[in-house]
Design a protein around this motif. Structure first.
Motif, short mmCIF file in Angstrom:
data_model
loop_
_atom_site.label_atom_id
_atom_site.label_comp_id
_atom_site.label_asym_id
_atom_site.label_seq_id
_atom_site.Cartn_x
_atom_site.Cartn_y
_atom_site.Cartn_z
N MET A 279 12.46 -58.95 67.33
CA MET A 279 11.55 -60.07 67.60
C MET A 279 10.15 -59.54 67.94
O MET A 279 9.59 -59.83 69.00
N GLY A 280 9.60 -58.73 67.02
CA GLY A 280 8.22 -58.30 67.15
C GLY A 280 7.30 -59.34 66.55
O GLY A 280 7.64 -60.52 66.46
N LEU B 63 12.07 -60.40 75.58
CA LEU B 63 10.64 -60.70 75.60
C LEU B 63 10.25 -61.41 76.88
O LEU B 63 11.09 -61.99 77.58
N SER B 64 8.95 -61.39 77.16
CA SER B 64 8.43 -62.18 78.28
C SER B 64 8.61 -63.66 77.95
O SER B 64 8.69 -64.04 76.77
N GLU C 262 8.75 -65.33 74.29
CA GLU C 262 10.08 -65.81 73.90
C GLU C 262 10.06 -67.28 73.52
O GLU C 262 10.76 -67.71 72.58
N GLY C 263 9.26 -68.08 74.23
CA GLY C 263 9.23 -69.52 73.96
C GLY C 263 10.60 -70.13 74.18
O GLY C 263 11.28 -69.84 75.17
N ASP C 264 11.06 -70.95 73.22
CA ASP C 264 12.37 -71.59 73.39
C ASP C 264 13.45 -70.88 72.57
O ASP C 264 14.52 -71.44 72.33
#
Length: 327
Positions: A160-161, A186-187, A191-193
């Motif tokens: 997830m870059g 991720l932060s 990251e989101g949802d």
């Protein structure tokens, strides 16, 4: 004045390259063989070169920047500014040992690569190659079967870059749920949802699995026969990263058995040779590694390499150093 060496060509930012002549003597190796390049090194033609501009394409001229080539490079060399998000043709560990800093172009490729990833995903879900080929052969639908919608499906992103996050952003517009696995979570802002899961959970939960991670010794064949067995029946595989992330013979077997319904591939293990079982399977969407082949992206990549080069020479630091060398 120190020198910079361009290996291969600059197509879209030639003017910006030439503008560096105010701070650097510009040298070029536009064509030739690995033997030619090594001879030039040994003859001292590059003994004042501080920075090299090279690319995945220029590997055709020099071959990989492996131990043999690194040992021939001049002692003056401090920076390798690479044009490409992937840099598996550079021995980064060897560069680090020699005190050579390496940069790549990750940010510049994100949108174009994610666009191709989504194109391949939709094509694979709809098994679009079958009607495309039938129409051109004058057979209208031919053997076209019902495809699948992306809505409500789980897109699993391995890596997830920047590209992976752009894939997620686009997939959400299609109503997909996003699961991802990274070396580290991720932060919340990045990251989101999306839902962070373990590697095995990613394999088990994904309706579509997209590979968006770098190729190195630990990720080669990260997807093989054992991993396919852990996936849902009828999973779709998308790969826009590097072909050798997948054991292609295992992928062919998984396609033949129906474990994998279809695949969308832009990269291959032994490019430009493609595993025949993939070529022969009409359920597979194939592209010849064109993920970043847009005018805008190519220009942005060249400009980012030159920005890295200028920053390296003027400030002693890169803008986009490879992760292995980030402090």
């Amino acid at each position: 004045m120190p020198s910079a060496l361009l290996i291969g060509d600059i197509t879209h930012a030639r003017k910006e390259w030439e503008a560096l002549s105010s701070i650097l003597t510009l040298k070029e190796f536009p064509e030739g063989t690995r033997e030619d390049f090594l001879r030039n090194c040994k003859q001292g033609q590059y003994d004042d070169v501080q920075a090299i501009y090279r690319s995945n394409v220029s590997t055709k001229l020099t071959g990989p920047f492996d131990a043999e080539l690194l040992s021939a490079l001049p002692a003056s060399l401090k920076y390798i500014c690479h044009n490409g998000a992937g840099y598996d043709n550079i021995d980064v560990a060897g560069c680090t040992q020699k005190g050579i800093l390496v940069s790549s172009t990750p940010v510049a490729v994100n949108n174009a690569t994610a666009d191709v990833g989504i194109f391949l995903m939709i094509g694979a879900l709809r098994q679009a190659y079958v009607p495309l080929a039938a129409l051109r052969a004058g057979k209208w639908h031919g053997q076209t079967t019902l495809g699948h919608d992306p809505q409500g499906k789980v897109l699993g992103i391995l890596g997830m870059g920047g590209i992976g996050r752009e894939m997620a952003h686009r997939a959400k517009a299609f109503g997909m749920k996003i699961h991802y696995h990274n070396r580290s979570r991720l932060s919340p802002e990045l990251e989101g949802d999306a839902t962070y899961v373990s590697f095995n959970e990613l394999l088990a939960s994904s309706d579509v699995l997209s590979l968006n991670l770098a190729l190195n010794a630990s990720t080669q064949h990260i997807i093989g026969a054992n991993e396919f067995q852990k996936m849902k029946d009828g999973v779709v595989i998308v790969n826009t990263a590097r072909g050798a992330l997948i054991d292609e013979k295992a992928l062919v077997a998984a396609l033949d058995s129906g474990k994998v319904m279809s695949a969308g591939l832009d990269v291959y293990e032994n490019e430009p040779v493609v595993e025949q079982g993939l070529v022969d399977n009409p359920r597979v969407m194939l592209l010849p590694h064109i993920g970043t082949m847009t005018y805008e992206t190519q220009k942005n990549m060249e400009l980012l390499v030159l920005e890295n080069l200028r920053s390296a020479v003027e400030k002693g630091e890169m803008i986009t150093p490879v992760p292995e060398q980030k402090k």
